[in-house]
Design a protein around this motif. Structure first.
Motif, PDB file in Angstrom:
ATOM      1  N   GLN A 139      -5.362 104.001  17.656  1.00 16.82           N
ATOM      2  CA  GLN A 139      -5.000 102.802  16.919  1.00 16.82           C
ATOM      3  C   GLN A 139      -6.193 102.277  16.126  1.00 16.82           C
ATOM      4  O   GLN A 139      -7.344 102.623  16.394  1.00 16.82           O
ATOM      5  CB  GLN A 139      -4.501 101.719  17.879  1.00 16.82           C
ATOM      6  CG  GLN A 139      -3.175 102.036  18.544  1.00 16.82           C
ATOM      7  CD  GLN A 139      -2.704 100.885  19.419  1.00 16.82           C
ATOM      8  OE1 GLN A 139      -3.486 100.055  19.833  1.00 16.82           O
ATOM      9  NE2 GLN A 139      -1.413 100.845  19.680  1.00 16.82           N
ATOM     10  N   ALA A 140      -5.888 101.449  15.158  1.00 16.48           N
ATOM     11  CA  ALA A 140      -6.944 100.842  14.350  1.00 16.48           C
ATOM     12  C   ALA A 140      -7.672  99.763  15.141  1.00 16.48           C
ATOM     13  O   ALA A 140      -7.131  99.204  16.112  1.00 16.48           O
ATOM     14  CB  ALA A 140      -6.354 100.248  13.070  1.00 16.48           C
ATOM     15  N   GLU A 141      -8.884  99.501  14.747  1.00 16.57           N
ATOM     16  CA  GLU A 141      -9.667  98.456  15.398  1.00 16.57           C
ATOM     17  C   GLU A 141      -9.086  97.082  15.073  1.00 16.57           C
ATOM     18  O   GLU A 141      -8.532  96.874  13.989  1.00 16.57           O
ATOM     19  CB  GLU A 141     -11.118  98.522  14.934  1.00 16.57           C
ATOM     20  CG  GLU A 141     -11.841  99.805  15.309  1.00 16.57           C
ATOM     21  CD  GLU A 141     -12.028  99.925  16.812  1.00 16.57           C
ATOM     22  OE1 GLU A 141     -12.080  98.876  17.487  1.00 16.57           O
ATOM     23  OE2 GLU A 141     -12.121 101.062  17.307  1.00 16.57           O
ATOM     24  N   PRO A 142      -9.154  96.124  15.996  1.00 20.25           N
ATOM     25  CA  PRO A 142      -8.626  94.773  15.715  1.00 20.25           C
ATOM     26  C   PRO A 142      -9.412  94.106  14.591  1.00 20.25           C
ATOM     27  O   PRO A 142     -10.623  94.318  14.434  1.00 20.25           O
ATOM     28  CB  PRO A 142      -8.799  94.046  17.043  1.00 20.25           C
ATOM     29  CG  PRO A 142      -9.852  94.791  17.770  1.00 20.25           C
ATOM     30  CD  PRO A 142      -9.720  96.227  17.356  1.00 20.25           C
ATOM     31  N   GLU A 187     -12.440  90.284  16.775  1.00 22.99           N
ATOM     32  CA  GLU A 187     -12.849  90.726  18.106  1.00 22.99           C
ATOM     33  C   GLU A 187     -12.195  89.848  19.176  1.00 22.99           C
ATOM     34  O   GLU A 187     -12.202  88.620  19.080  1.00 22.99           O
ATOM     35  CB  GLU A 187     -14.372  90.667  18.223  1.00 22.99           C
ATOM     36  CG  GLU A 187     -14.889  91.226  19.537  1.00 22.99           C
ATOM     37  CD  GLU A 187     -16.402  91.201  19.602  1.00 22.99           C
ATOM     38  OE1 GLU A 187     -16.961  91.582  20.634  1.00 22.99           O
ATOM     39  OE2 GLU A 187     -17.017  90.781  18.589  1.00 22.99           O
ATOM     40  N   PRO A 243      -5.160  94.887  18.866  1.00 26.30           N
ATOM     41  CA  PRO A 243      -5.215  95.684  17.637  1.00 26.30           C
ATOM     42  C   PRO A 243      -3.865  95.696  16.943  1.00 26.30           C
ATOM     43  O   PRO A 243      -2.825  95.424  17.548  1.00 26.30           O
ATOM     44  CB  PRO A 243      -5.605  97.079  18.146  1.00 26.30           C
ATOM     45  CG  PRO A 243      -5.116  97.116  19.552  1.00 26.30           C
ATOM     46  CD  PRO A 243      -5.267  95.711  20.083  1.00 26.30           C
TER      47      PRO A 243
END
Length: 533
Positions: free
Chosen positions: A180-183, A186, A190
């Motif tokens: 999955q893509a990074e959120p 922080e 995500p």
């Protein structure tokens, strides 16, 4: 106005409270047993809490600034889209470094005259500008090469990393999930990744549709994650479909002339030859082993762009009437271009002009060529109404005058590749083969499938031009002595020049066009947005 005793008492207590706070930094604790007086507003602040840790913040920013600069040095923006062929407004260079960068850009485009002028201005402003240019654009590569040459001495040589071969490394990606893509923030969840939950069958079907739309997009998808890289390398039925299909494969390749010079198709009873027909078992030719290698290496014409050849030559200018010295005579650098656009139906457009690619490439088409050419009243089937209808059928913005003026000299024709194996086809009568040189004419048993023959119109009805080219790689130096082509080599993107002749149909005579003044004779492929995609 009468004095209010309560208001006077409040003012007195307020002054005492303010003086007490100014004398002591800490506020006195209020005794809960004492009766609560009237509520007092806090005094205006004289110092903010952030001033207590301002030095720490500046220290942290100083530590992270170097890392921030190092990361942003590698971020670059392209000045223009290479596939768009559109001019963008550019600022004229003023400093020596800007002139040097402009000269390098013009030299890469083939405009040697403009490049030489910018080089002269750059060195006139700064004699050591080449070192500054090298330090600006190649400083990171030089530092990286120096660090790579230094071999660190490890105390324990038993802990060396084992480097897997590329096929085994890609094979290890088979069971990996799609990450999955990074959120975006922080600590937050995500973003969703729906494609990570679908089965392999649906994923392969999606990749097949992407490959049939644009094979280059499939190649870029292999860089997204390791799972896509595995499917890109091991799903050979996708590559087989590309090879056998008419979109980008060999079903659109012609090994004999399929139409006349005007583009009208020939009607023959014999089936058209194709090296990998659909419906029957097809074998991979030696020495290739996979269908992906067949698609990348086997000779194939590209229809999603145009082949451009930039030609430069010098000629002496007129001598001055006030001097007799030969060293003072000017020298002119002449630059012109050759364009070839292929069509899947076997037709081709060949254009030689001094007009730059930005001005003419987006408008090279059959309709625009028919509209730009003057009407021949001797040909009854070419009426003005038909040409007006063709001109009206073209989509998009009107063609600029500079492009229409260049397209007047475009030549229509047809093309075919040399068949990899000998085969019998019922093709219409063609002109005899041109007298090739002994070092260029292959033997009958040494058929070169990379050879390409283009036949176009001439300057008059009795002339026909024959162009002999050969499919090559853009950077063949990387594959000299290698059994397999590395993945970073672009194949079938270059047309090497072999010969150019003129044939007189009335006298049955051949005349060869000499190219002794040409500096660059090869055609290089450039993608054009919207052509075949």
């Amino acid at each position: 106005m009468e004095d209010n005793p309560e208001l006077n008492a409040f003012r007195r207590r307020w002054r005492e409270e303010v003086s007490r706070r100014n004398k002591s930094p800490t506020l006195p604790k209020q005794n809960s047993s004492q009766p609560a007086g009237p509520e007092l507003d806090p005094p205006p602040p004289t110092r903010h809490r952030v001033t207590d840790f301002k030095e720490d913040v500046e220290e942290d920013l100083g530590q992270d600034y170097g890392e921030f600069v190092q990361r942003t040095e590698h971020l670059t923006l392209r000045a223009h889209d290479e596939d768009a062929f559109q001019r963008t407004p550019q600022k004229e260079p003023s400093s020596a470094l800007e002139h040097f960068e402009k000269a390098v850009e013009k030299e890469a485009q083939g405009s040697l005259g403009d490049s030489l002028a910018h080089y002269r201005k750059a060195y006139k402003l700064d004699s050591a500008i080449d070192k500054k240019y090298r330090n600006k654009h190649f400083a990171s590569k030089t530092a990286q090469s120096q660090t790579e040459n230094k071999v660190p001495e490890s105390p324990d040589k038993t802990d060396e990393l084992v480097v897997l071969p590329t096929p085994q490394l890609i094979l290890s990606f088979a069971g990996l999930p799609i990450p999955q893509a990074e959120p975006f923030i922080e600590g937050t969840p995500p973003p969703p990744c729906p494609i990570a939950n679908i089965s392999n069958d649906i994923l392969v079907e999606i990749l097949t549709h992407i490959a049939l739309m644009d094979p280059a997009s499939l190649c870029r998808m292999s860089l997204v994650c390791k799972r896509f890289a595995f499917h890109f390398a091991h799903e050979q039925h996708i590559w087989k479909r590309l090879c056998q299909g008419p979109e980008f494969g060999f079903q659109s390749m012609h090994y004999s002339f399929a139409c006349d010079l005007a583009g009208h198709p020939y009607h023959t009873l014999a089936p058209r030859y194709t090296p990998f027909p659909r419906g029957i078992p097809a074998q991979i030719p030696d020495p290739l082993s996979t269908w992906s290698e067949v698609f990348q290496i086997f000779p194939r014409i590209r229809f999603t762009g145009i082949y451009i050849s930039t030609v430069n030559y010098t000629r002496p200018g007129g001598a001055s009437t006030f001097t007799t010295e030969s060293w003072n005579s000017p020298i002119h650098i002449v630059t012109y271009y050759r364009y070839i656009r292929f069509y899947p139906d076997g037709s081709v457009i060949f254009l030689t002009t001094t007009t730059e690619p930005m001005d003419v490439v987006p408008h090279i088409s059959k309709e625009n060529v028919a509209a730009a050419k003057p009407v021949d009243h001797r040909q009854h089937h070419r009426k003005r109404s038909e040409i007006a209808a063709q001109e009206a059928s073209t989509s998009g913005a009107p063609v600029p005058a500079v492009a229409m003026q260049a397209l007047k000299h475009a030549l229509r024709g047809h093309w075919h590749l040399n068949a990899p194996t000998a085969h019998e086809t019922e093709s219409p009568a063609q002109f005899p083969a041109p007298p090739l040189n002994s070092n260029e004419a292959p033997a009958p048993e040494e058929r070169d499938p990379r050879d390409l023959v283009i036949e176009t119109e001439g300057v008059g009805p009795k002339y026909t031009y024959i162009l002999h080219l050969g499919l090559r790689s853009s950077n063949p130096a990387r594959i000299v002595g290698a059994t397999k082509s590395p993945p970073n080599v672009s194949r079938n993107t270059k047309l090497a020049w072999k010969g150019f002749w003129s044939y007189n149909k009335l006298t049955d005579d051949w005349a060869e066009f000499g190219l002794r003044n040409d500096r660059i004779r090869s055609f290089v492929f450039r993608r054009v947005r919207g052509w075949g995609l």
